[in-house]
Design a protein around this motif. Structure first.
Motif, mmCIF file in Angstrom:
data_model
loop_
_atom_site.group_PDB
_atom_site.id
_atom_site.type_symbol
_atom_site.label_atom_id
_atom_site.label_comp_id
_atom_site.label_asym_id
_atom_site.label_seq_id
_atom_site.Cartn_x
_atom_site.Cartn_y
_atom_site.Cartn_z
ATOM 1 N N UNK A 12 0.675 -1.134 0.168
ATOM 2 C CA UNK A 12 -0.268 -0.250 -0.099
ATOM 3 C C UNK A 12 1.587 1.256 0.093
ATOM 4 N N UNK A 13 0.620 2.577 -0.559
ATOM 5 C CA UNK A 13 1.570 3.731 -0.708
ATOM 6 C C UNK A 13 0.065 4.829 0.100
ATOM 7 N N UNK A 14 1.430 5.533 0.904
ATOM 8 C CA UNK A 14 0.550 6.613 1.618
ATOM 9 C C UNK A 14 -0.435 7.127 0.606
ATOM 10 N N UNK A 15 -1.530 7.563 1.257
ATOM 11 C CA UNK A 15 -3.125 7.987 0.427
ATOM 12 C C UNK A 15 -3.145 9.234 1.300
ATOM 13 N N UNK A 16 -2.248 9.772 2.023
ATOM 14 C CA UNK A 16 -3.240 11.075 2.851
ATOM 15 C C UNK A 16 -4.286 10.517 3.410
ATOM 16 N N UNK A 17 -4.821 9.455 3.673
ATOM 17 C CA UNK A 17 -6.031 9.046 4.574
ATOM 18 C C UNK A 17 -5.381 8.910 5.687
ATOM 19 N N UNK A 55 1.888 4.374 4.388
ATOM 20 C CA UNK A 55 3.287 3.099 3.073
ATOM 21 C C UNK A 55 3.619 1.904 3.637
ATOM 22 N N UNK A 56 3.363 0.463 2.742
ATOM 23 C CA UNK A 56 3.522 -0.446 3.345
ATOM 24 C C UNK A 56 4.403 -2.154 2.463
ATOM 25 N N UNK A 57 5.292 -2.467 2.714
ATOM 26 C CA UNK A 57 5.538 -3.584 1.566
ATOM 27 C C UNK A 57 5.238 -5.241 2.499
ATOM 28 N N UNK A 58 4.538 -6.142 1.872
ATOM 29 C CA UNK A 58 4.636 -7.224 3.032
ATOM 30 C C UNK A 58 5.110 -8.623 2.024
ATOM 31 N N UNK A 112 8.930 2.753 4.840
ATOM 32 C CA UNK A 112 10.103 3.354 4.533
ATOM 33 C C UNK A 112 10.324 4.371 5.711
ATOM 34 N N UNK A 113 12.350 4.830 5.693
ATOM 35 C CA UNK A 113 12.282 4.666 6.796
ATOM 36 C C UNK A 113 11.590 6.826 6.432
ATOM 37 N N UNK A 114 11.870 7.679 8.131
ATOM 38 C CA UNK A 114 11.468 8.843 8.210
ATOM 39 C C UNK A 114 12.541 9.417 6.991
ATOM 40 N N UNK A 115 12.179 10.814 6.524
ATOM 41 C CA UNK A 115 13.214 10.675 5.443
ATOM 42 C C UNK A 115 13.642 10.620 4.447
ATOM 43 N N UNK A 133 15.585 5.057 2.516
ATOM 44 C CA UNK A 133 15.381 4.070 2.742
ATOM 45 C C UNK A 133 14.742 2.743 3.443
ATOM 46 N N UNK A 134 14.730 1.760 3.636
ATOM 47 C CA UNK A 134 13.042 1.050 3.812
ATOM 48 C C UNK A 134 14.100 0.478 5.012
ATOM 49 N N UNK A 135 12.523 0.425 6.387
ATOM 50 C CA UNK A 135 13.511 -0.487 7.802
ATOM 51 C C UNK A 135 12.346 -2.333 7.112
ATOM 52 N N UNK A 136 13.258 -3.203 7.925
ATOM 53 C CA UNK A 136 12.851 -4.023 6.816
ATOM 54 C C UNK A 136 12.762 -5.017 8.379
ATOM 55 N N UNK A 137 11.552 -5.411 8.799
ATOM 56 C CA UNK A 137 11.039 -5.961 10.066
ATOM 57 C C UNK A 137 10.876 -7.681 9.642
#
Length: 111
Positions: free
Chosen positions: A21-26, A31-34, A70-73, A76-80
């Protein structure tokens, strides 16, 4: 995504994007990816009356999953790691594997 795919290939499995999903302003959405193993979930037959008798499926309910955001700023990305277990034996080589053998965008543009 390229990093996740290359690490997976080195270890003998293939990863796919299960959901994103991408940040839509809602409010409440970000945003995230699984990312999961290609063998996750179970086979879903598209035709209701179709009965599979002699056909096998690669799907075996593998629980392996990664979540990236996505990381703040924007650097890059933070992966968990959600679950790092596979419920099948990993391949020693991905030669002849249908997903790993696909052409890249650059390879498709050459022809």
């Amino acid at each position: 995504m390229q990093w996740a795919r290359s690490v997976a290939h080195e270890n003998g499995f293939v990863v796919i994007i299960m959901r994103s999903d991408t940040h839509t302003g809602s409010r409440g959405r970000s945003s995230f990816v699984l990312i999961g193993c290609e063998r996750s979930n179970q086979y879903k037959c598209r035709k209701k009356k179709f009965v599979r008798r002699d056909i096998g499926s690669r799907k075996c309910g593998c629980p392996f999953k990664l979540r990236g955001k996505p990381m703040i700023g924007g650097e890059g990305w933070m992966v968990k790691l959600i679950c790092g277990i596979h419920n099948y034996e990993l391949a020693k080589s991905l030669v002849g594997h249908p997903y790993a053998g696909r052409l890249t965008k650059d390879e498709k543009n050459i022809y």
